[in-house]
Motif scaffolding. Structure first.
Motif, PDB file in Angstrom:
ATOM      1  N   VAL A   1       0.834  -1.202   0.000  1.00  9.73           N
ATOM      2  CA  VAL A   1       0.000   0.000   0.000  1.00  9.73           C
ATOM      3  C   VAL A   1       0.868   1.249   0.000  1.00  9.73           C
ATOM      4  O   VAL A   1       0.584   2.225  -0.710  1.00  9.73           O
ATOM      5  N   ASP A   2       1.939   1.252   0.800  1.00 13.54           N
ATOM      6  CA  ASP A   2       2.823   2.424   0.862  1.00 13.54           C
ATOM      7  C   ASP A   2       3.420   2.735  -0.499  1.00 13.54           C
ATOM      8  O   ASP A   2       3.507   3.903  -0.908  1.00 13.54           O
ATOM      9  N   GLU A   3       3.848   1.697  -1.217  1.00 17.04           N
ATOM     10  CA  GLU A   3       4.488   1.922  -2.507  1.00 17.04           C
ATOM     11  C   GLU A   3       3.473   2.233  -3.604  1.00 17.04           C
ATOM     12  O   GLU A   3       3.847   2.759  -4.650  1.00 17.04           O
ATOM     13  N   SER A   4       2.209   1.921  -3.368  1.00 16.22           N
ATOM     14  CA  SER A   4       1.188   2.190  -4.380  1.00 16.22           C
ATOM     15  C   SER A   4       0.652   3.605  -4.282  1.00 16.22           C
ATOM     16  O   SER A   4       0.471   4.278  -5.294  1.00 16.22           O
ATOM     17  N   VAL A   5       0.367   4.077  -3.070  1.00 13.71           N
ATOM     18  CA  VAL A   5      -0.236   5.403  -2.913  1.00 13.71           C
ATOM     19  C   VAL A   5       0.532   6.279  -1.939  1.00 13.71           C
ATOM     20  O   VAL A   5       0.218   7.463  -1.791  1.00 13.71           O
ATOM     21  N   GLY A   6       1.522   5.745  -1.267  1.00 12.73           N
ATOM     22  CA  GLY A   6       2.253   6.521  -0.273  1.00 12.73           C
ATOM     23  C   GLY A   6       3.677   6.806  -0.702  1.00 12.73           C
ATOM     24  O   GLY A   6       3.987   6.905  -1.882  1.00 12.73           O
ATOM     25  N   LEU A   7       4.550   6.902   0.294  1.00 14.25           N
ATOM     26  CA  LEU A   7       5.949   7.237   0.050  1.00 14.25           C
ATOM     27  C   LEU A   7       6.872   6.067   0.359  1.00 14.25           C
ATOM     28  O   LEU A   7       8.029   6.266   0.717  1.00 14.25           O
ATOM     29  N   GLY A   8       6.347   4.863   0.255  1.00 15.89           N
ATOM     30  CA  GLY A   8       7.182   3.680   0.392  1.00 15.89           C
ATOM     31  C   GLY A   8       7.837   3.572   1.752  1.00 15.89           C
ATOM     32  O   GLY A   8       7.195   3.707   2.796  1.00 15.89           O
ATOM     33  N   VAL A   9       9.143   3.340   1.744  1.00 17.63           N
ATOM     34  CA  VAL A   9       9.877   3.107   2.993  1.00 17.63           C
ATOM     35  C   VAL A   9       9.926   4.337   3.889  1.00 17.63           C
ATOM     36  O   VAL A   9      10.293   4.232   5.061  1.00 17.63           O
ATOM     37  N   LEU A  10       9.553   5.494   3.366  1.00 15.96           N
ATOM     38  CA  LEU A  10       9.562   6.699   4.191  1.00 15.96           C
ATOM     39  C   LEU A  10       8.350   6.789   5.112  1.00 15.96           C
ATOM     40  O   LEU A  10       8.374   7.552   6.089  1.00 15.96           O
ATOM     41  N   GLU A  11       7.299   6.052   4.807  1.00 18.81           N
ATOM     42  CA  GLU A  11       6.062   6.157   5.584  1.00 18.81           C
ATOM     43  C   GLU A  11       6.265   5.915   7.072  1.00 18.81           C
ATOM     44  O   GLU A  11       5.853   6.727   7.901  1.00 18.81           O
ATOM     45  N   PRO A  12       6.894   4.803   7.495  1.00 24.39           N
ATOM     46  CA  PRO A  12       7.084   4.606   8.939  1.00 24.39           C
ATOM     47  C   PRO A  12       8.004   5.632   9.567  1.00 24.39           C
ATOM     48  O   PRO A  12       7.862   5.953  10.743  1.00 24.39           O
ATOM     49  N   LEU A  13       8.957   6.172   8.806  1.00 23.83           N
ATOM     50  CA  LEU A  13       9.844   7.201   9.345  1.00 23.83           C
ATOM     51  C   LEU A  13       9.089   8.498   9.575  1.00 23.83           C
ATOM     52  O   LEU A  13       9.295   9.193  10.580  1.00 23.83           O
ATOM     53  N   LEU A  14       8.202   8.845   8.657  1.00 18.93           N
ATOM     54  CA  LEU A  14       7.415  10.061   8.809  1.00 18.93           C
ATOM     55  C   LEU A  14       6.424   9.941   9.968  1.00 18.93           C
ATOM     56  O   LEU A  14       6.068  10.934  10.588  1.00 18.93           O
ATOM     57  N   ALA A  15       5.982   8.729  10.244  1.00 17.65           N
ATOM     58  CA  ALA A  15       5.036   8.511  11.336  1.00 17.65           C
ATOM     59  C   ALA A  15       5.712   8.442  12.696  1.00 17.65           C
ATOM     60  O   ALA A  15       5.038   8.503  13.719  1.00 17.65           O
TER      61      ALA A  15
END
Length: 458
Positions: free
Chosen positions: A85-99
Motif C-alpha cells: 500500500v505504501d508503494e502504491s499510494v504513499g511514500l514507500g519506505v519513508l512512511e514509517p519514518l514520517l510517522a
C-alpha cells in the motif's frame, strides 16, 4: 473495480517499527503491487480521504495475499500489506519514518542509504529503496504536491510541505539530482518541530528559570532579540517559544524561507519567500518581504533567518519604530552574531560604510541568545548577552548567563548555568517598560562591578 463487500473487514495494519529492517522479498512486494493496481482504480479512490483509502486498499491486498496461498507469519503478512500500500499510494519506505514522532530529520543519500536524526543524534536506519527509479518516483510524488518539478534540467528544489495526515507537523524538503549529486538522488526532509513553550524547554534543561523569566520580560518590554546558533541547534524552537510573550493585541508579521513558526496570537500575518520559476522569474526574497512588511503597519517583525542583504532593512526597521523584533542568524557566539549581521548588511545593494553599519547594529540589537547542540544531542542556551556597545565603537557585550559544561549543578548533574548581574542599562529599559524584576532576578541587578568577560572588549 470489484465491490469491497466480498472481502471480510480488516483492521488497519499497524505501522512497522522503523528500527527493524523489512526483509520481505522485493519480488513478492512487486507482484502484489502489480495485482493491486490491476484490481482497483486508484483514480476512483481519490475521492476518499487518505485514511479511508488506505483501509480499503489494505483489505484488497489482504484478500489477494490469502487467495495466492502465500505462507507468511502474521508479522510478515502485515509488513507485506503495509509495503504494498505504501508503494502504491504513499511514500514507500519513508512512511514509517514520517510517522515516527522521534524522527526530526530524514537524510537520503542515494536509494540505498537513509539516515535519520533522533534526539539530536544522527543514525543510519536499516531500510532502503529498492532502486533509484523508486526513489525518483517518491521524490516526484513529494514535490508534485506543492506544484514543483525537479529533473535533470532543474536538478535542485527546495519546498515546504504543508501539514497533512502523513506529516502532521509539516516539513521542508530539499532535493538534489544527478549530475549535481554524484551518488544518486539526494533528499533531505526536515520535519517541523513541535511548538515548545519556555516551560517545556525548562523541563528539558535547555535554560534556567531566572534566564527564562528575564527573556520573557525582554520580549514584553520590546527589546530587540537575536537568536544565534549553528544548524539544528534549536533557534526556531526558541524563537517560537519567545514569541508567546508578545502581547495578543499587537500586529505581528513573520517572514521566513519556509514557514516553520507557529504563533499563538490571533493578529499574525505570515509571509514566505518564493523561488524563481523555470524561466528564472518571479523570485521573492526575504529582503523583498522585509521591505513590504514595513508598509503593513507591523508592531513586531519576526524574521525566521537573516542570511543576506535583508539584514540592513531589518536593522533599519528596528531603529525606526519597530522595537521588539526577533530574528535568528547562524553564528558560533554572541559577538560573532553581531559581526555576521554587520557583514550581511554590507551585502545589500546600498553602499554603506562599515562604521555606519556598526552603528546600526549597536543601536538596533539589545540582547543576543546563543544556542548549541552538544555532543550528546541536547540543545541548550549557552550564553545570553546584553549588547553594551553603542554608536560606532567595537562590539562589546555584557554576560547575563553562561553555560558551564565543567560545573556541577545543584542536583549533582554535570554542567550548570552561571548567572551574572543584570546590566544597569538593561534594568532601566525593563523598568521604563513596566517590567519589574522578581525576587530572584532582583538579586542579579548590577552592583557597579564590571561584569564583562575578562573586563575587556571583544
Amino acid at each position: 473495480m470489484r465491490g469491497f463487500s466480498q472481502w471480510a473487514p480488516a483492521r488497519p495494519v499497524a505501522p512497522m517499527p522503523t528500527t527493524v529492517r523489512n526483509d520481505l522479498d522485493e519480488g513478492l512486494v512487486a507482484l502484489f503491487r502489480r495485482k493491486l493496481l490491476e484490481e482497483v482504480d486508484l483514480h476512483e479512490l481519490s475521492r476518499l480521504d487518505s485514511g479511508q483509502r488506505r483501509i480499503r486498499l489494505e483489505r484488497v491486498v489482504a484478500h489477494l495475499v490469502s487467495t495466492e496461498g502465500v505462507i507468511l507469519t502474521t508479522r510478515e503478512r502485515n509488513a507485506l500489506i503495509r509495503r504494498v500500500v505504501d508503494e502504491s499510494v504513499g511514500l514507500g519506505v519513508l512512511e514509517p519514518l514520517l510517522a515516527d514522532e522521534t524522527v526530526s530529520e530524514i537524510m537520503i543519500n542515494g536509494h540505498e542509504t537513509i539516515y535519520v536524526e533522533r534526539f539530536g543524534q544522527v543514525e543510519r536506519v536499516p531500510t532502503a529503496f529498492t532502486s533509484e527509479e523508486q526513489l525518483r518516483q517518491t521524490i516526484d510524488r513529494i514535490v508534485s504536491t506543492v506544484n514543483r518539478r525537479v529533473d535533470e534540467s532543474s536538478p535542485m528544489v527546495d519546498a515546504r510541505l504543508p501539514p497533512d495526515e502523513r506529516m502532521p507537523r509539516g516539513a521542508r524538503v530539499h532535493v538534489v539530482l544527478p549530475p549535481l549529486a554524484l551518488d544518486g538522488p539526494t533528499m533531505t526532509i526536515r520535519l517541523f518541530p513541535k511548538a515548545y513553550g519556555l516551560d517545556e524547554l525548562l523541563n528539558r534543561n535547555s535554560l534556567d528559570q531566572s534566564t527564562a523569566d528575564l527573556l520573557a520580560a525582554c520580549v514584553r518590554a520590546r527589546l530587540n532579540i537575536i537568536v544565534s546558533g549553528g544548524t539544528s541547534s534549536g533557534k526556531t524552537t526558541l524563537l517560537n517559544a519567545l514569541s508567546a510573550f508578545i502581547q495578543p493585541r499587537q500586529r505581528i508579521i513573520t517572514i521566513e524561507d519556509a514557514a516553520e513558526l507557529s504563533l499563538s496570537q490571533e493578529h499574525v500575518v505570515r509571509l514566505e519567500t518564493r523561488p524563481a520559476n523555470v524561466e528564472g522569474r518571479g523570485e521573492v526574497t526575504i529582503r523583498d518581504l522585509v521591505r513590504n512588511a514595513l508598509r503593513m503597519r507591523p508592531d513586531r517583525v519576526i524574521v525566521g533567518e537573516v542570511r543576506g542583504g535583508e539584514a540592513l532593512d531589518m536593522l533599519q526597521a528596528m531603529n525606526t519604530g519597530h522595537e521588539g523584533s526577533l530574528a535568528t542568524v547562524h553564528a558560533n557566539s554572541t559577538v560573532d552574531a553581531l559581526i555576521r549581521l554587520e557583514t550581511l548588511a554590507s551585502m545589500s545593494d546600498v553602499e554603506v560604510p562599515f562604521t555606519a553599519l556598526r552603528d546600526q547594529v549597536n543601536n538596533a540589537i539589545d540582547v543576543v541568545v546563543q544556542l548549541l547542540r552538544g555532543s550528546d544531542g541536547a540543545r541548550r542556551v549557552v550564553a545570553v548577552d546584553w549588547v553594551a556597545s553603542r554608536h560606532r565603537e567595537d562590539f562589546r557585550v555584557e554576560p547575563i548567563m553562561r553555560w558551564d559544561p565543567e560545573g556541577v549543578s545543584e542536583t549533582g548533574a554535570r554542567g550548570r548555568f552561571v548567572v551574572h548581574p543584570v546590566p544597569q542599562q538593561m534594568l532601566d529599559r525593563l523598568r521604563v517598560a513596566g517590567e519589574p524584576l522578581g525576587t530572584e532576578l532582583a538579586q542579579r541587578v548590577d552592583t557597579g562591578i564590571d561584569t564583562r568577560i575578562g573586563g575587556q572588549r571583544w
